[in-house]
Scaffold this motif. Structure first.
Motif, mmCIF file in Angstrom:
data_model
loop_
_atom_site.group_PDB
_atom_site.id
_atom_site.type_symbol
_atom_site.label_atom_id
_atom_site.label_comp_id
_atom_site.label_asym_id
_atom_site.label_seq_id
_atom_site.Cartn_x
_atom_site.Cartn_y
_atom_site.Cartn_z
ATOM 1 N N PHE A 149 -0.376 -79.706 100.510
ATOM 2 C CA PHE A 149 0.319 -80.740 99.739
ATOM 3 C C PHE A 149 0.746 -81.889 100.645
ATOM 4 O O PHE A 149 0.614 -83.065 100.292
ATOM 5 N N LEU A 150 1.255 -81.558 101.829
ATOM 6 C CA LEU A 150 1.645 -82.587 102.791
ATOM 7 C C LEU A 150 0.463 -83.491 103.121
ATOM 8 O O LEU A 150 0.586 -84.725 103.103
ATOM 9 N N GLN A 151 -0.677 -82.890 103.402
ATOM 10 C CA GLN A 151 -1.844 -83.697 103.768
ATOM 11 C C GLN A 151 -2.333 -84.524 102.586
ATOM 12 O O GLN A 151 -2.639 -85.715 102.728
ATOM 13 N N SER A 152 -2.394 -83.917 101.414
ATOM 14 C CA SER A 152 -2.890 -84.619 100.236
ATOM 15 C C SER A 152 -1.989 -85.793 99.857
ATOM 16 O O SER A 152 -2.467 -86.892 99.550
ATOM 17 N N LEU A 153 -0.682 -85.574 99.885
ATOM 18 C CA LEU A 153 0.255 -86.636 99.515
ATOM 19 C C LEU A 153 0.199 -87.787 100.519
ATOM 20 O O LEU A 153 0.267 -88.965 100.142
ATOM 21 N N THR A 154 0.065 -87.453 101.794
ATOM 22 C CA THR A 154 -0.042 -88.495 102.815
ATOM 23 C C THR A 154 -1.339 -89.277 102.646
ATOM 24 O O THR A 154 -1.366 -90.506 102.799
ATOM 25 N N GLU A 207 6.239 -70.783 94.157
ATOM 26 C CA GLU A 207 6.032 -71.958 95.000
ATOM 27 C C GLU A 207 4.574 -72.399 94.973
ATOM 28 O O GLU A 207 4.279 -73.597 94.929
ATOM 29 N N ASN A 208 3.654 -71.439 94.996
ATOM 30 C CA ASN A 208 2.231 -71.786 94.936
ATOM 31 C C ASN A 208 1.887 -72.480 93.623
ATOM 32 O O ASN A 208 1.078 -73.417 93.592
ATOM 33 N N THR A 209 2.495 -72.025 92.534
ATOM 34 C CA THR A 209 2.258 -72.653 91.233
ATOM 35 C C THR A 209 2.713 -74.109 91.247
ATOM 36 O O THR A 209 2.015 -75.001 90.741
ATOM 37 N N LYS A 210 3.869 -74.360 91.849
ATOM 38 C CA LYS A 210 4.364 -75.736 91.953
ATOM 39 C C LYS A 210 3.431 -76.595 92.800
ATOM 40 O O LYS A 210 3.165 -77.756 92.466
ATOM 41 N N ILE A 211 2.935 -76.022 93.895
ATOM 42 C CA ILE A 211 2.033 -76.774 94.769
ATOM 43 C C ILE A 211 0.747 -77.127 94.032
ATOM 44 O O ILE A 211 0.252 -78.261 94.118
ATOM 45 N N VAL A 212 0.191 -76.175 93.298
ATOM 46 C CA VAL A 212 -1.037 -76.438 92.541
ATOM 47 C C VAL A 212 -0.805 -77.549 91.520
ATOM 48 O O VAL A 212 -1.647 -78.445 91.344
ATOM 49 N N GLN A 213 0.330 -77.527 90.855
ATOM 50 C CA GLN A 213 0.648 -78.577 89.884
ATOM 51 C C GLN A 213 0.743 -79.944 90.563
ATOM 52 O O GLN A 213 0.241 -80.952 90.041
ATOM 53 N N LYS A 214 1.361 -79.986 91.732
ATOM 54 C CA LYS A 214 1.490 -81.248 92.457
ATOM 55 C C LYS A 214 0.133 -81.750 92.946
ATOM 56 O O LYS A 214 -0.152 -82.955 92.890
ATOM 57 N N LEU A 215 -0.699 -80.833 93.415
ATOM 58 C CA LEU A 215 -2.039 -81.232 93.844
ATOM 59 C C LEU A 215 -2.845 -81.782 92.668
ATOM 60 O O LEU A 215 -3.610 -82.748 92.821
ATOM 61 N N ASN A 216 -2.673 -81.184 91.500
ATOM 62 C CA ASN A 216 -3.363 -81.689 90.309
ATOM 63 C C ASN A 216 -2.900 -83.100 89.962
ATOM 64 O O ASN A 216 -3.711 -83.960 89.591
ATOM 65 N N ARG A 259 3.682 -93.021 91.190
ATOM 66 C CA ARG A 259 4.385 -93.340 89.953
ATOM 67 C C ARG A 259 4.935 -92.094 89.273
ATOM 68 O O ARG A 259 5.924 -92.147 88.572
ATOM 69 N N ARG A 260 4.258 -90.978 89.475
ATOM 70 C CA ARG A 260 4.724 -89.753 88.837
ATOM 71 C C ARG A 260 5.711 -89.032 89.747
ATOM 72 O O ARG A 260 5.540 -88.999 90.951
ATOM 73 N N LYS A 261 6.704 -88.425 89.149
ATOM 74 C CA LYS A 261 7.678 -87.669 89.924
ATOM 75 C C LYS A 261 7.080 -86.326 90.303
ATOM 76 O O LYS A 261 6.599 -85.585 89.462
ATOM 77 N N MET A 262 7.113 -86.015 91.589
ATOM 78 C CA MET A 262 6.535 -84.761 92.074
ATOM 79 C C MET A 262 7.599 -83.676 92.112
ATOM 80 O O MET A 262 8.701 -83.909 92.533
#
Length: 366
Positions: free
Chosen positions: A157-162, A292-301, A363-366
């Motif tokens: 998630f860190l890498q993708s968001l960056t 936590e993994n579920t939250k990460i998958v949602q954020k990556l999506n 724009r979307r809240k993570m």
């Protein structure tokens, strides 16, 4: 009362008190450096237990079966494992004292159990400081081939968001593909653990463990099928220690004459209770990580949707921004063409570029 019966009764009382006690090892601040100590061995403990039993040394037996003292001896944590530095750094990070936090993260020794955490949190510190290059440098370390299967999913998630922040859309899709390839199996295994509390990898660790405290080198490939840092959990280590010691004692008692029925019953209960604790605690750890993994998958999506939307916007701009109305005014003697990479001679030095800057937020809240 015979001497053997008295020994058995005394041990029975002590064991019952030990089972009732849930006290863990002494405060870590008072712990001695485990690196300079010989680790506790269940096999060596068994030899001492067998010798004390054979020679009717009641006080030695009582001491050996004092579970509270045993935990203190066997589960002493090293002061050099970096956990204290990590906790201090997190407090500073929460106060937005990023430079001070970074200094402490850098003090977590490489090769210790908490080094991965320190590298990941350094990445988030750089991210908060708007230093995308250094944030990516940390995530690249974590997602290297050596570590990509065993690190926390938040590293992806860190890498993708960056990458989204710097508009590296191709990099985003590559990161997400790596996440699916490297993390999918472990995430599924952890999900199953959250239901059963036991799998083949965990059973192997339980069966083969002899020394305490547990270290990464003892665990083989169980990292690929278990929650991150599960072996550092003190409740897991305590339950495993009691299970292994009680199992060893029961194996020894089986070869002895009668007269230890109460002790055997007590140790059997301790063995069963500790095994149940191993399963229930693993269910808790696996459930927490699954959430936590579920939250990460949602954020990556969400990041992937955002990247696709931006790419679509870029393609639309290619079709629309060249139109006459989008550039400075033209008169009847001028024409506007979209650049196709093959300019006419008289078009040279007449280019106009309409560019959009890379968005600096999401724009979307993570």
């Amino acid at each position: 009362m015979s001497r053997k019966s008295w020994i058995a009764t005394s041990i029975f009382v002590t064991c019952m008190l030990a089972i009732a006690s849930s006290a863990m090892a002494a405060d870590q601040a008072q712990a001695e450096n485990a690196a300079s100590q010989e680790r506790f061995s269940v096999e060596a403990w068994g030899q001492s237990f067998k010798s004390a039993l054979k020679n009717n040394k009641s006080q030695d037996l009582l001491n050996l079966l004092d579970m509270k003292a045993l935990e203190k001896q066997a589960l002493t944590l090293s002061a050099e494992n970096g956990k204290d530095k990590l906790e201090q750094a997190r407090k500073l990070f929460a106060k937005k004292q990023f430079a001070e936090a970074m200094a402490l993260y850098n003090q977590v020794p490489k090769g210790t159990d908490y080094w991965f955490n320190a590298v990941e949190e350094k990445g988030w510190t750089y991210f908060r400081q708007e230093d995308s290059e250094k944030a990516l440098a940390q995530s690249k370390t974590l997602l290297s081939p050596q570590f990509s299967e065993v690190v926390n999913s938040e590293a992806y998630f860190l890498q993708s968001l960056t990458q989204l922040k710097i508009c590296d859309y191709k990099g985003i899709f590559a990161t997400h593909q790596m996440f699916k390839e490297k993390q999918k199996n472990r995430i599924v295994d952890v999900q199953n653990l959250a239901k059963s509390g036991m799998n083949e990898a965990y059973a192997k660790v339980i069966n083969t463990t002899d020394q305490f405290p547990l270290l990464a080198k003892d665990l083989g490939d169980s990292f690929l099928h278990m929650p991150v840092l599960y072996y550092k959990d003190l409740e897991v280590q305590s339950a495993l220690l009691k299970f292994k010691v009680s199992q060893k004692a029961l194996d020894i008692l089986k070869s002895q004459d009668s007269g230890f029925a109460k002790l055997q019953a007590t140790l059997t209960k301790l063995n069963q209770d500790s095994f149940a604790k191993l399963k229930s605690r693993m269910i808790e750890l696996a459930s927490d990580e699954t959430k936590e993994n579920t939250k990460i998958v949602q954020k990556l999506n969400l990041i992937e949707v955002e990247a696709i939307q931006r790419i679509h916007t870029d393609l639309s701009l290619n079709d629309e921004l060249y139109k006459k109305g989008k550039f400075k005014e033209t008169d009847e003697d001028k024409l506007v063409f979209m650049d196709d990479g093959r300019p006419w001679i008289d078009e040279l030095d007449k280019f106009e570029v309409s560019a959009k800057s890379c968005p600096q937020g999401i724009r979307r809240k993570m």
